[in-house]
Design a protein around this motif. Structure first.
Motif, PDB file in Angstrom:
ATOM      1  N   ALA A  78       0.865  -1.189   0.000  1.00  0.00           N
ATOM      2  CA  ALA A  78       0.000   0.000   0.000  1.00  0.00           C
ATOM      3  C   ALA A  78       0.894   1.229   0.000  1.00  0.00           C
ATOM      4  CB  ALA A  78      -0.910   0.008   1.222  1.00  0.00           C
ATOM      5  N   SER A  79       0.567   2.196  -0.860  1.00  0.00           N
ATOM      6  CA  SER A  79       1.362   3.422  -0.860  1.00  0.00           C
ATOM      7  C   SER A  79       0.440   4.630  -0.796  1.00  0.00           C
ATOM      8  CB  SER A  79       2.261   3.485  -2.097  1.00  0.00           C
ATOM      9  OG  SER A  79       1.504   3.340  -3.269  1.00  0.00           O
ATOM     10  N   PHE A  80       0.991   5.699  -0.228  1.00  0.00           N
ATOM     11  CA  PHE A  80       0.207   6.898   0.060  1.00  0.00           C
ATOM     12  C   PHE A  80       0.933   8.095  -0.529  1.00  0.00           C
ATOM     13  CE2 PHE A  80      -0.545   3.526   2.927  1.00  0.00           C
ATOM     14  CZ  PHE A  80      -1.914   3.525   3.103  1.00  0.00           C
ATOM     15  N   HIS A  81       0.242   8.790  -1.415  1.00  0.00           N
ATOM     16  CA  HIS A  81       0.892   9.840  -2.214  1.00  0.00           C
ATOM     17  C   HIS A  81       0.242  11.193  -1.971  1.00  0.00           C
ATOM     18  CE1 HIS A  81       2.419   6.516  -4.971  1.00  0.00           C
ATOM     19  NE2 HIS A  81       1.435   5.923  -4.315  1.00  0.00           N
ATOM     20  N   ASP A  82       1.073  12.190  -1.718  1.00  0.00           N
ATOM     21  CA  ASP A  82       0.519  13.543  -1.673  1.00  0.00           C
ATOM     22  C   ASP A  82       1.490  14.518  -2.323  1.00  0.00           C
ATOM     23  OD1 ASP A  82       2.217  15.124   0.267  1.00  0.00           O
ATOM     24  OD2 ASP A  82       1.622  13.511   1.632  1.00  0.00           O
ATOM     25  N   GLU A  83       0.983  15.683  -2.642  1.00  0.00           N
ATOM     26  CA  GLU A  83       1.824  16.730  -3.217  1.00  0.00           C
ATOM     27  C   GLU A  83       1.865  17.904  -2.253  1.00  0.00           C
ATOM     28  OE1 GLU A  83       0.223  17.425  -7.091  1.00  0.00           O
ATOM     29  OE2 GLU A  83       0.969  15.503  -7.873  1.00  0.00           O
ATOM     30  N   GLY A  84       1.943  17.569  -0.987  1.00  0.00           N
ATOM     31  CA  GLY A  84       1.936  18.580   0.067  1.00  0.00           C
ATOM     32  C   GLY A  84       3.311  19.178   0.282  1.00  0.00           C
ATOM     33  N   PRO A  85       3.521  19.775   1.467  1.00  0.00           N
ATOM     34  CA  PRO A  85       4.754  20.511   1.741  1.00  0.00           C
ATOM     35  C   PRO A  85       5.994  19.637   1.903  1.00  0.00           C
ATOM     36  CG  PRO A  85       3.346  20.429   3.681  1.00  0.00           C
ATOM     37  CD  PRO A  85       2.545  19.866   2.562  1.00  0.00           C
ATOM     38  N   GLY A  86       5.800  18.327   2.042  1.00  0.00           N
ATOM     39  CA  GLY A  86       6.944  17.448   2.247  1.00  0.00           C
ATOM     40  C   GLY A  86       7.435  17.483   3.677  1.00  0.00           C
ATOM     41  N   ILE A  87       8.352  16.568   4.001  1.00  0.00           N
ATOM     42  CA  ILE A  87       8.869  16.464   5.365  1.00  0.00           C
ATOM     43  C   ILE A  87      10.341  16.905   5.363  1.00  0.00           C
ATOM     44  CG2 ILE A  87       9.267  14.891   7.308  1.00  0.00           C
ATOM     45  CD1 ILE A  87       7.123  13.043   6.006  1.00  0.00           C
ATOM     46  N   PRO A  88      10.649  18.007   6.053  1.00  0.00           N
ATOM     47  CA  PRO A  88      12.019  18.540   6.019  1.00  0.00           C
ATOM     48  C   PRO A  88      13.047  17.610   6.666  1.00  0.00           C
ATOM     49  CG  PRO A  88      10.472  20.112   7.018  1.00  0.00           C
ATOM     50  CD  PRO A  88       9.756  18.825   6.871  1.00  0.00           C
ATOM     51  N   ASP A  89      12.691  16.979   7.760  1.00  0.00           N
ATOM     52  CA  ASP A  89      13.651  16.145   8.472  1.00  0.00           C
ATOM     53  C   ASP A  89      13.063  14.750   8.676  1.00  0.00           C
ATOM     54  OD1 ASP A  89      15.369  14.874  10.215  1.00  0.00           O
ATOM     55  OD2 ASP A  89      15.756  16.673  11.402  1.00  0.00           O
ATOM     56  N   LEU A  90      13.466  13.820   7.781  1.00  0.00           N
ATOM     57  CA  LEU A  90      12.850  12.492   7.791  1.00  0.00           C
ATOM     58  C   LEU A  90      13.131  11.720   9.073  1.00  0.00           C
ATOM     59  CD1 LEU A  90      13.309  11.189   4.136  1.00  0.00           C
ATOM     60  CD2 LEU A  90      11.327  12.240   5.201  1.00  0.00           C
TER      61      LEU A  90
END
Lengths: 137, 128
Positions: A78-90
């Motif tokens: 299962a994968s989850f996709h967005d075009e949001g702000p992203g995560i600066p520090d994984l």
């Protein structure tokens, strides 16, 4: 080796009730490959956390669910996709207890513990893709 | 959005969750319960989750929140009927549900509330 795929099926994540639909779709797939009840529950719970992240932090997106086979094993991806702000520090985002304020800080790190494979791909300003796999034992 | 019904049995409010909870339903339930405890003076809340297939961090947090809200109205909360697969998943997820009382089933949950009530000088399930 490249896993053979079955599906995939996609669902939009735009509103609250889409998260429920994603849970139901993931459960249907998990039952189809006969994951144990505990493994079904773990996968669906992880999917629920990740779909909510897509909605709340990513501003919406979509989920993709499929059956995969590799090395004689069958599983659900299962994968989850967005075009949001992203995560600066994984690494920070994956740390237990870290939260941007709206949750308990268990979403990502908790979801990771519930699955067999976990992959997080995020770029600031471009969006985030989280992929999880649960194999049938 | 579906709402979860709240039943009143004597001095206890019974919430039996029979739907696939979306986040809005969770928030609505918290508000409805606060209203209902305040209006009825109930001394206990039982949340039956025997039909609930998954508890994620949002739903888990609801139990803790409801328990805290109830406390402010001098009411106790017991979560009953958790499925084994849900319990295993919750622990692995890292959710401890600290401060939330649990019982195996509805009957035991009601008994716990009765005992607490007795300790506090209330009589059984009677409303105040």
């Amino acid at each position: 080796m490249t896993p053979r795929s079955d599906g995939p099926e996609e669902l939009p994540i735009r509103a609250d009730d889409d998260v429920v639909r994603v849970r139901q779709l993931v459960r249907t797939y998990a039952q189809q490959v006969k994951l144990s009840l505990v493994d079904q529950t773990k996968l669906v719970t992880a999917a629920s956390e990740l779909a909510r992240n897509t909605l709340v932090y990513g501003g919406g997106g979509f989920a993709r669910v499929e059956i995969i086979t590799a090395d004689g094993r069958t599983g659900i991806r299962a994968s989850f996709h967005d075009e949001g702000p992203g995560i600066p520090d994984l690494s920070l985002a994956l740390a237990d207890g870290w939260s941007s304020g709206k949750g308990m800080g268990l979403g990502l790190s908790g979801a990771r513990r519930l699955v067999d494979e976990f992959d997080l791909d995020s770029e600031v300003g471009r969006g985030t893709v989280v992929m999880v796999v649960k194999w049938k034992r | 959005m579906e709402r979860v019904p709240i039943l009143k049995i004597g001095g206890v409010l019974l919430v039996s969750i029979q739907i696939d909870l979306q986040d809005q339903s969770v928030l609505a339930l918290q508000e409805d319960l606060a209203e209902k405890i305040s209006a009825t003076g109930a001394h206990g809340v039982v949340i039956d989750i025997s039909a609930v297939e998954i508890v994620d961090s949002f739903i888990g947090r609801m139990f803790a929140t409801i328990a805290s809200i109830s406390r402010l109205f001098d009411a106790d909360t017991v979560v009953v009927g958790m499925r084994p697969a849900v319990a295993i998943t919750l622990v692995e997820l890292g959710l401890t549900l600290g401060g939330v009382r649990t019982a195996l089933d509805l009957e035991r949950g009601m008994r716990i509330l009765e005992n607490i009530g007795r300790e506090r000088g209330r009589t059984g399930l009677e409303a105040r």
